[in-house]
Design an enzyme around this catalytic site. Structure first.
Site, PDB file in Angstrom:
ATOM      1  N   PHE A 113      28.690 -10.611  -6.306  1.00 57.20           N
ATOM      2  CA  PHE A 113      28.232  -9.159  -5.930  1.00 57.20           C
ATOM      3  C   PHE A 113      29.182  -7.695  -5.390  1.00 57.20           C
ATOM      4  O   PHE A 113      28.313  -6.778  -5.139  1.00 57.20           O
ATOM      5  CB  PHE A 113      26.664  -9.392  -5.367  1.00 57.20           C
ATOM      6  CG  PHE A 113      27.276  -9.688  -3.673  1.00 57.20           C
ATOM      7  CD1 PHE A 113      27.019  -8.497  -3.070  1.00 57.20           C
ATOM      8  CD2 PHE A 113      27.725 -10.872  -3.406  1.00 57.20           C
ATOM      9  CE1 PHE A 113      27.145  -9.156  -1.433  1.00 57.20           C
ATOM     10  CE2 PHE A 113      27.290 -11.646  -1.905  1.00 57.20           C
ATOM     11  CZ  PHE A 113      27.440 -10.448  -0.848  1.00 57.20           C
ATOM     12  N   LYS A 114      30.034  -8.744  -5.228  1.00 51.49           N
ATOM     13  CA  LYS A 114      31.198  -7.572  -4.250  1.00 51.49           C
ATOM     14  C   LYS A 114      31.686  -6.956  -4.856  1.00 51.49           C
ATOM     15  O   LYS A 114      31.891  -5.668  -4.249  1.00 51.49           O
ATOM     16  CB  LYS A 114      31.846  -8.926  -3.113  1.00 51.49           C
ATOM     17  CG  LYS A 114      31.323  -9.420  -2.313  1.00 51.49           C
ATOM     18  CD  LYS A 114      31.653 -10.207  -1.293  1.00 51.49           C
ATOM     19  CE  LYS A 114      30.442 -11.558  -0.532  1.00 51.49           C
ATOM     20  NZ  LYS A 114      31.125 -11.599   0.706  1.00 51.49           N
ATOM     21  N   ASP A 115      31.576  -6.918  -6.314  1.00 52.62           N
ATOM     22  CA  ASP A 115      32.960  -5.977  -6.532  1.00 52.62           C
ATOM     23  C   ASP A 115      31.554  -4.882  -6.914  1.00 52.62           C
ATOM     24  O   ASP A 115      32.461  -3.583  -7.588  1.00 52.62           O
ATOM     25  CB  ASP A 115      32.356  -6.727  -8.722  1.00 52.62           C
ATOM     26  CG  ASP A 115      33.436  -8.012  -8.325  1.00 52.62           C
ATOM     27  OD1 ASP A 115      34.526  -7.586  -7.641  1.00 52.62           O
ATOM     28  OD2 ASP A 115      33.087  -8.655  -9.392  1.00 52.62           O
TER      29      ASP A 115
END
Length: 463
Positions: A113-115
């Site tokens: 999700f950090k992308d």
């Protein structure tokens, strides 16, 4: 829109300066002076927009100093599919049960999700630095996923050097290799002999060493950077609109509180969020804090959901600032006491306020494994251990079957193949663009948990 520190003693900054600053100079975190409001008409209009167009609309009130056309171009480049994200919807919903959904946040280049936030942050860095003719040294700490996403976002960008710290032996092999096999000259990795909390403390200490910070022009990519939180607000809005704008329960597996704080921002903006379910593993400082006011640091216990193996949740300070009515002096006192004693007691009035939106629970290792197996049996879908923590807590704490439950699926199961395989009997395969990951050459240094050693190492590589 201007930004203030949660500790009340740092300069008030605009958006571009907040992006580059990361941590405020008084040790606090930057938050907006006020919360923009999305009207019912706004939400109705937004319901037909693409992800990129929605992102521009949601984030625009928080952004000043960047022309609207330039910001829109940055956002559209960030969320291009399939060039950057491998799904046209960017963060698609998948149905698990009659009124239960997974919000898949792992279709970016590093499968986490950090992308979603870091692909934007890397482009913002490049835009602002080019405009100002400046250079930065990005220093970050990772419990697993932030590191690879930050490196992917910053690799080969002009005017940026990135050094990422991770706890030696405490991230999965896939997570480590995603960081250490990037050959770009501006990328450096350090394995610290300690825990994630040790890595995070080193980063904070470097930012609080103002002479070192200014000499290297340090910048942050961890979720202490406001732009990270802001970008994550968008997928709460998008999933709410996709479900017809009804109030939604969001189950959020979290360790550092950044992802779930983005849900809080969405709620403050007027998005119909019914509950934010804070799901932790056995490292349960957040669930204890929100249930009883006991925000006290314990010993980090390694788990099969290592990105949540955290006992100091940096972004929780942003919520405390709101719960204490923006009293920076009080927050500074609380956080100084926590730093000195490892303990912080949240007032009953503040816990009562938080309970109007937040509920929390911890999920142990056996329940995490059982949830992976059960979801596969019921739906045919493989989920990673972090997502399983969210599913388990969400099912236990949801409002009821009539309220949609959306669990944030924070990582692709192939990032944690051993844990997923042991729980489900199915070995998750890496997608084609990472198929050769295990054969790539690694580059990283192992350093002691010592501030001077790490600072000397970073100074020698910053340019």
């Amino acid at each position: 829109m201007r930004y203030v520190s949660t500790r009340g003693a740092a300069p008030v900054l605009g958006f571009e300066d907040v992006v580059l600053a990361g941590l405020a100079r008084d040790g606090g975190l930057y938050v907006p002076q006020s919360w923009p409001t999305a009207t019912a008409d706004d939400l109705k209009r937004w319901s037909s927009l693409s992800y990129a167009d929605l992102a521009v609309e949601v984030m625009r009130p928080f952004v000043e100093g960047i022309p609207e056309s330039d910001f829109a171009a940055i956002v559209h480049e960030t969320y291009a599919a399939p060039a950057v994200f491998h799904h046209a919807a960017v963060t698609p919903l998948r149905q698990l049960d009659a009124n239960e959904w997974l919000l898949e946040l792992f279709h970016g280049p590093t499968l986490a999700f950090k992308d979603v936030a870091l692909q934007l942050l890397g482009r913002l860095f490049e835009y602002i630095l080019r405009k100002r003719g400046e250079r930065i040294t990005v220093v970050g700490a990772t419990s697993g996923d932030t590191g690879s996403a930050a490196i992917e976002a910053c690799r080969d960008r002009e005017n940026v050097t990135i050094i990422m710290l991770h706890p030696a032996g405490r991230v999965s092999e896939v997570q480590r290799r995603q960081m250490t096999t990037v050959p770009s000259a501006n990328v450096h990795n350090v394995a610290v002999e300690g825990t994630f909390d040790d890595c995070q403390a080193l980063v904070k200490a470097m930012f609080n060493d103002h002479a070192f910070r200014d000499r290297l022009n340090l910048a942050a990519v961890n979720s202490i950077n406001w732009a990270r939180v802001l970008a994550q607000v968008v997928y709460y809005v998008q999933s709410s609109l996709a479900l017809g704008g009804r109030p939604v329960d969001f189950a959020v597996p979290t360790g550092n509180f950044g992802d779930v704080f983005a849900g809080y921002v969405a709620a403050r903006m007027g998005v119909p969020v019914n509950k934010l379910i804070v799901a932790t593993n056995i490292n349960d400082i957040l669930s204890r804090a929100l249930r009883s006011g006991d925000y006290s640091r314990g010993t980090v216990q390694p788990t099969i959901s290592p990105s949540m193996d955290i006992q100091v949740s940096s972004n929780f300070e942003r919520l405390l600032f709101d719960l204490y009515d923006g009293d920076g002096v009080r927050i500074r006192q609380l956080m100084d006491d926590f730093s000195a004693t490892g303990k912080l007691a949240i007032g009953n009035a503040q816990i009562a306020r938080a309970s109007g939106l937040f509920v929390a629970d911890k999920v142990d290792e056996d329940e995490t494994r059982a949830t992976i197996a059960q979801v596969l049996k019921d739906s045919g879908m493989l989920i990673d251990p972090h997502t399983a923590v969210g599913v388990a807590a969400g099912r236990r704490l949801r409002s009821g079957p009539d309220v949609p439950l959306v669990t944030l699926a924070t990582a692709h199961p192939a990032k944690f193949p051993d844990a997923v395989s042991a729980a489900s009997g199915v070995h998750p395969a890496l997608p084609p663009h990472m198929a050769d990951l295990m054969s790539r050459t690694e580059r990283f240094e192992i350093l002691p948990n010592d501030l001077k050693s790490v600072q000397d190492h970073i100074a020698a590589r910053a340019s």
